[in-house]
Write a protein that holds these residues in place. Structure first.
Motif, PDB file in Angstrom:
ATOM      1  N   VAL A  87       2.531  -2.919  -9.894  1.00 31.19           N
ATOM      2  CA  VAL A  87       3.474  -2.386  -8.909  1.00 31.19           C
ATOM      3  C   VAL A  87       4.387  -1.405  -9.630  1.00 31.19           C
ATOM      4  O   VAL A  87       4.770  -1.638 -10.776  1.00 31.19           O
ATOM      5  CB  VAL A  87       4.304  -3.529  -8.271  1.00 31.19           C
ATOM      6  CG1 VAL A  87       5.500  -2.994  -7.526  1.00 31.19           C
ATOM      7  CG2 VAL A  87       3.453  -4.360  -7.344  1.00 31.19           C
ATOM      8  N   THR A  88       4.717  -0.330  -8.958  1.00 30.18           N
ATOM      9  CA  THR A  88       5.672   0.615  -9.520  1.00 30.18           C
ATOM     10  C   THR A  88       6.955   0.555  -8.694  1.00 30.18           C
ATOM     11  O   THR A  88       6.913   0.377  -7.481  1.00 30.18           O
ATOM     12  CB  THR A  88       5.105   2.045  -9.542  1.00 30.18           C
ATOM     13  OG1 THR A  88       6.045   2.908 -10.159  1.00 30.18           O
ATOM     14  CG2 THR A  88       4.802   2.566  -8.164  1.00 30.18           C
ATOM     15  N   ARG A  89       8.072   0.680  -9.381  1.00 26.89           N
ATOM     16  CA  ARG A  89       9.387   0.660  -8.734  1.00 26.89           C
ATOM     17  C   ARG A  89      10.005   2.032  -8.902  1.00 26.89           C
ATOM     18  O   ARG A  89      10.160   2.523 -10.014  1.00 26.89           O
ATOM     19  CB  ARG A  89      10.268  -0.399  -9.397  1.00 26.89           C
ATOM     20  CG  ARG A  89      11.672  -0.476  -8.831  1.00 26.89           C
ATOM     21  CD  ARG A  89      12.451  -1.570  -9.585  1.00 26.89           C
ATOM     22  NE  ARG A  89      13.717  -1.826  -8.992  1.00 26.89           N
ATOM     23  CZ  ARG A  89      14.873  -1.327  -9.441  1.00 26.89           C
ATOM     24  NH1 ARG A  89      14.906  -0.541 -10.493  1.00 26.89           N
ATOM     25  NH2 ARG A  89      15.995  -1.618  -8.831  1.00 26.89           N
ATOM     26  N   GLU A  90      10.354   2.644  -7.777  1.00 31.92           N
ATOM     27  CA  GLU A  90      10.991   3.962  -7.814  1.00 31.92           C
ATOM     28  C   GLU A  90      12.263   3.912  -6.989  1.00 31.92           C
ATOM     29  O   GLU A  90      12.352   3.188  -5.998  1.00 31.92           O
ATOM     30  CB  GLU A  90      10.038   5.027  -7.267  1.00 31.92           C
ATOM     31  CG  GLU A  90       8.827   5.217  -8.152  1.00 31.92           C
ATOM     32  CD  GLU A  90       7.915   6.307  -7.646  1.00 31.92           C
ATOM     33  OE1 GLU A  90       8.285   7.009  -6.677  1.00 31.92           O
ATOM     34  OE2 GLU A  90       6.832   6.448  -8.216  1.00 31.92           O
ATOM     35  N   ILE A  91      13.233   4.689  -7.404  1.00 32.42           N
ATOM     36  CA  ILE A  91      14.508   4.760  -6.689  1.00 32.42           C
ATOM     37  C   ILE A  91      14.443   5.924  -5.711  1.00 32.42           C
ATOM     38  O   ILE A  91      14.214   7.064  -6.096  1.00 32.42           O
ATOM     39  CB  ILE A  91      15.692   4.938  -7.670  1.00 32.42           C
ATOM     40  CG1 ILE A  91      15.700   3.853  -8.736  1.00 32.42           C
ATOM     41  CG2 ILE A  91      16.998   5.000  -6.909  1.00 32.42           C
ATOM     42  CD1 ILE A  91      15.891   2.455  -8.200  1.00 32.42           C
ATOM     43  N   ASP A  92      14.648   5.629  -4.449  1.00 31.10           N
ATOM     44  CA  ASP A  92      14.647   6.646  -3.397  1.00 31.10           C
ATOM     45  C   ASP A  92      16.076   7.161  -3.234  1.00 31.10           C
ATOM     46  O   ASP A  92      16.972   6.413  -2.849  1.00 31.10           O
ATOM     47  CB  ASP A  92      14.142   6.041  -2.091  1.00 31.10           C
ATOM     48  CG  ASP A  92      13.968   7.082  -0.997  1.00 31.10           C
ATOM     49  OD1 ASP A  92      14.478   8.212  -1.147  1.00 31.10           O
ATOM     50  OD2 ASP A  92      13.320   6.751   0.007  1.00 31.10           O
ATOM     51  N   LEU A  93      16.265   8.440  -3.533  1.00 35.41           N
ATOM     52  CA  LEU A  93      17.592   9.047  -3.465  1.00 35.41           C
ATOM     53  C   LEU A  93      17.800   9.868  -2.188  1.00 35.41           C
ATOM     54  O   LEU A  93      18.788  10.583  -2.069  1.00 35.41           O
ATOM     55  CB  LEU A  93      17.802   9.951  -4.684  1.00 35.41           C
ATOM     56  CG  LEU A  93      17.683   9.261  -6.048  1.00 35.41           C
ATOM     57  CD1 LEU A  93      17.695  10.281  -7.176  1.00 35.41           C
ATOM     58  CD2 LEU A  93      18.790   8.253  -6.214  1.00 35.41           C
ATOM     59  N   SER A  94      16.884   9.754  -1.238  1.00 32.58           N
ATOM     60  CA  SER A  94      16.942  10.602  -0.044  1.00 32.58           C
ATOM     61  C   SER A  94      18.050  10.198   0.932  1.00 32.58           C
ATOM     62  O   SER A  94      18.419  10.989   1.785  1.00 32.58           O
ATOM     63  CB  SER A  94      15.597  10.583   0.678  1.00 32.58           C
ATOM     64  OG  SER A  94      15.323   9.282   1.157  1.00 32.58           O
ATOM     65  N   ALA A 148       0.838  -1.209   0.000  1.00 32.28           N
ATOM     66  CA  ALA A 148       0.000   0.000   0.000  1.00 32.28           C
ATOM     67  C   ALA A 148       0.869   1.253   0.000  1.00 32.28           C
ATOM     68  O   ALA A 148       0.606   2.208  -0.712  1.00 32.28           O
ATOM     69  CB  ALA A 148      -0.932   0.004   1.205  1.00 32.28           C
ATOM     70  N   GLN A 149       1.904   1.234   0.821  1.00 32.77           N
ATOM     71  CA  GLN A 149       2.862   2.331   0.908  1.00 32.77           C
ATOM     72  C   GLN A 149       4.166   1.872   0.264  1.00 32.77           C
ATOM     73  O   GLN A 149       4.406   0.680   0.159  1.00 32.77           O
ATOM     74  CB  GLN A 149       3.114   2.697   2.383  1.00 32.77           C
ATOM     75  CG  GLN A 149       1.869   3.055   3.154  1.00 32.77           C
ATOM     76  CD  GLN A 149       1.177   4.285   2.601  1.00 32.77           C
ATOM     77  OE1 GLN A 149       1.825   5.235   2.171  1.00 32.77           O
ATOM     78  NE2 GLN A 149      -0.141   4.266   2.591  1.00 32.77           N
ATOM     79  N   PRO A 150       5.022   2.803  -0.142  1.00 34.16           N
ATOM     80  CA  PRO A 150       6.309   2.380  -0.709  1.00 34.16           C
ATOM     81  C   PRO A 150       7.066   1.481   0.270  1.00 34.16           C
ATOM     82  O   PRO A 150       7.202   1.815   1.452  1.00 34.16           O
ATOM     83  CB  PRO A 150       7.054   3.696  -0.938  1.00 34.16           C
ATOM     84  CG  PRO A 150       5.971   4.721  -1.072  1.00 34.16           C
ATOM     85  CD  PRO A 150       4.865   4.264  -0.171  1.00 34.16           C
ATOM     86  N   GLN A 151       7.492   0.328  -0.210  1.00 37.73           N
ATOM     87  CA  GLN A 151       8.176  -0.667   0.620  1.00 37.73           C
ATOM     88  C   GLN A 151       9.524  -1.015   0.006  1.00 37.73           C
ATOM     89  O   GLN A 151       9.633  -1.175  -1.203  1.00 37.73           O
ATOM     90  CB  GLN A 151       7.352  -1.957   0.698  1.00 37.73           C
ATOM     91  CG  GLN A 151       6.023  -1.819   1.380  1.00 37.73           C
ATOM     92  CD  GLN A 151       6.166  -1.777   2.878  1.00 37.73           C
ATOM     93  OE1 GLN A 151       7.005  -2.463   3.451  1.00 37.73           O
ATOM     94  NE2 GLN A 151       5.353  -0.954   3.523  1.00 37.73           N
ATOM     95  N   ARG A 152      10.513  -1.175   0.840  1.00 39.21           N
ATOM     96  CA  ARG A 152      11.809  -1.668   0.383  1.00 39.21           C
ATOM     97  C   ARG A 152      11.715  -3.176   0.206  1.00 39.21           C
ATOM     98  O   ARG A 152      10.871  -3.845   0.809  1.00 39.21           O
ATOM     99  CB  ARG A 152      12.891  -1.352   1.408  1.00 39.21           C
ATOM    100  CG  ARG A 152      13.162   0.135   1.534  1.00 39.21           C
ATOM    101  CD  ARG A 152      14.139   0.413   2.625  1.00 39.21           C
ATOM    102  NE  ARG A 152      15.503   0.261   2.124  1.00 39.21           N
ATOM    103  CZ  ARG A 152      16.558   0.824   2.688  1.00 39.21           C
ATOM    104  NH1 ARG A 152      16.416   1.549   3.765  1.00 39.21           N
ATOM    105  NH2 ARG A 152      17.749   0.641   2.186  1.00 39.21           N
ATOM    106  N   PHE A 153      12.606  -3.713  -0.612  1.00 37.07           N
ATOM    107  CA  PHE A 153      12.666  -5.151  -0.847  1.00 37.07           C
ATOM    108  C   PHE A 153      12.820  -5.898   0.474  1.00 37.07           C
ATOM    109  O   PHE A 153      12.098  -6.863   0.746  1.00 37.07           O
ATOM    110  CB  PHE A 153      13.848  -5.460  -1.792  1.00 37.07           C
ATOM    111  CG  PHE A 153      13.959  -6.893  -2.199  1.00 37.07           C
ATOM    112  CD1 PHE A 153      13.359  -7.337  -3.368  1.00 37.07           C
ATOM    113  CD2 PHE A 153      14.667  -7.796  -1.437  1.00 37.07           C
ATOM    114  CE1 PHE A 153      13.461  -8.667  -3.757  1.00 37.07           C
ATOM    115  CE2 PHE A 153      14.778  -9.118  -1.812  1.00 37.07           C
ATOM    116  CZ  PHE A 153      14.174  -9.558  -2.987  1.00 37.07           C
ATOM    117  N   SER A 154      13.725  -5.429   1.304  1.00 39.08           N
ATOM    118  CA  SER A 154      13.980  -6.103   2.579  1.00 39.08           C
ATOM    119  C   SER A 154      12.772  -6.038   3.511  1.00 39.08           C
ATOM    120  O   SER A 154      12.506  -6.974   4.264  1.00 39.08           O
ATOM    121  CB  SER A 154      15.205  -5.501   3.274  1.00 39.08           C
ATOM    122  OG  SER A 154      15.006  -4.117   3.495  1.00 39.08           O
ATOM    123  N   GLY A 155      12.008  -4.961   3.448  1.00 34.91           N
ATOM    124  CA  GLY A 155      10.805  -4.844   4.263  1.00 34.91           C
ATOM    125  C   GLY A 155       9.735  -5.830   3.837  1.00 34.91           C
ATOM    126  O   GLY A 155       9.079  -6.457   4.669  1.00 34.91           O
TER     127      GLY A 155
END
Length: 177
Positions: free
Chosen positions: A145-152, A112-119
């Motif tokens: 599913v959408t895949r986005e790169i988090d650069l934060s 539902a919310q952006p999730q990391r692979f490990s999560g």
């Protein structure tokens, strides 16, 4: 419904379809359920036995009359069947076969919310890296599913989130984050 039960239900290809058909009122007889779900006899038998082991479906103790069903939903099965019907209904007819893959529905339930692979991997428990990676790639190709790169952060990492039909399925399942 918790994620562990959802993983167990969806570990058999036809389990969601069988429960959805029973929820829709298809008589709980083997021939009627096979015809309505489109499953083969062997796959149907394995999925039905699995649902019985989970306590979602039971043999009808009053069976013996041609108009009485052979199988009925248990109390726990009624709620799970309603969810299964809603999940199957949320997908387009051409996309329903994707729901039969083991990890599709559990992955969507957690996205539902952006999730990391490990999560995702930690919450799914028994899933292997390869199975999760393959599922995410398939869902991304289907545009669920959408895949986005988090650069934060210092090391960029991908996040995954349900979109389109995947988001509808996620909302139907309604697991707490």
């Amino acid at each position: 419904m918790d994620i562990k039960l959802l993983v167990k239900i969806t570990s058999r290809a036809w389990a969601l379809d069988i429960m959805a058909q029973m929820h829709r009122g298809v008589p709980g007889r083997q021939a009627a359920l096979i015809a309505a779900s489109g499953a083969g006899r062997t796959a149907f038998g394995v999925s039905l036995a699995h649902l019985m082991e989970l306590g979602l479906v039971a043999r009808n103790p009053g069976h013996g009359h041609p108009l009485r069903p052979e199988f009925v939903l248990t109390e726990l099965g009624v709620a799970a069947a309603a969810m299964a019907d809603a999940v199957v209904s949320a997908a387009e007819d051409s996309e329903v076969s994707l729901l039969r893959k083991s990890w599709t529905v559990p992955v969507l339930a957690l996205a539902a919310q952006p999730q990391r692979f490990s999560g995702l991997k930690a919450r799914l428990g028994a899933i292997t890296d390869r199975a999760l990676s393959t599922s995410l790639q398939t869902l991304e190709a289907q545009d669920w599913v959408t895949r986005e790169i988090d650069l934060s952060e210092r090391v960029p990492f991908p996040t995954y989130q349900a979109v389109n039909a995947g988001e509808r399925i996620n909302q139907v399942i309604g697991l707490a984050a």
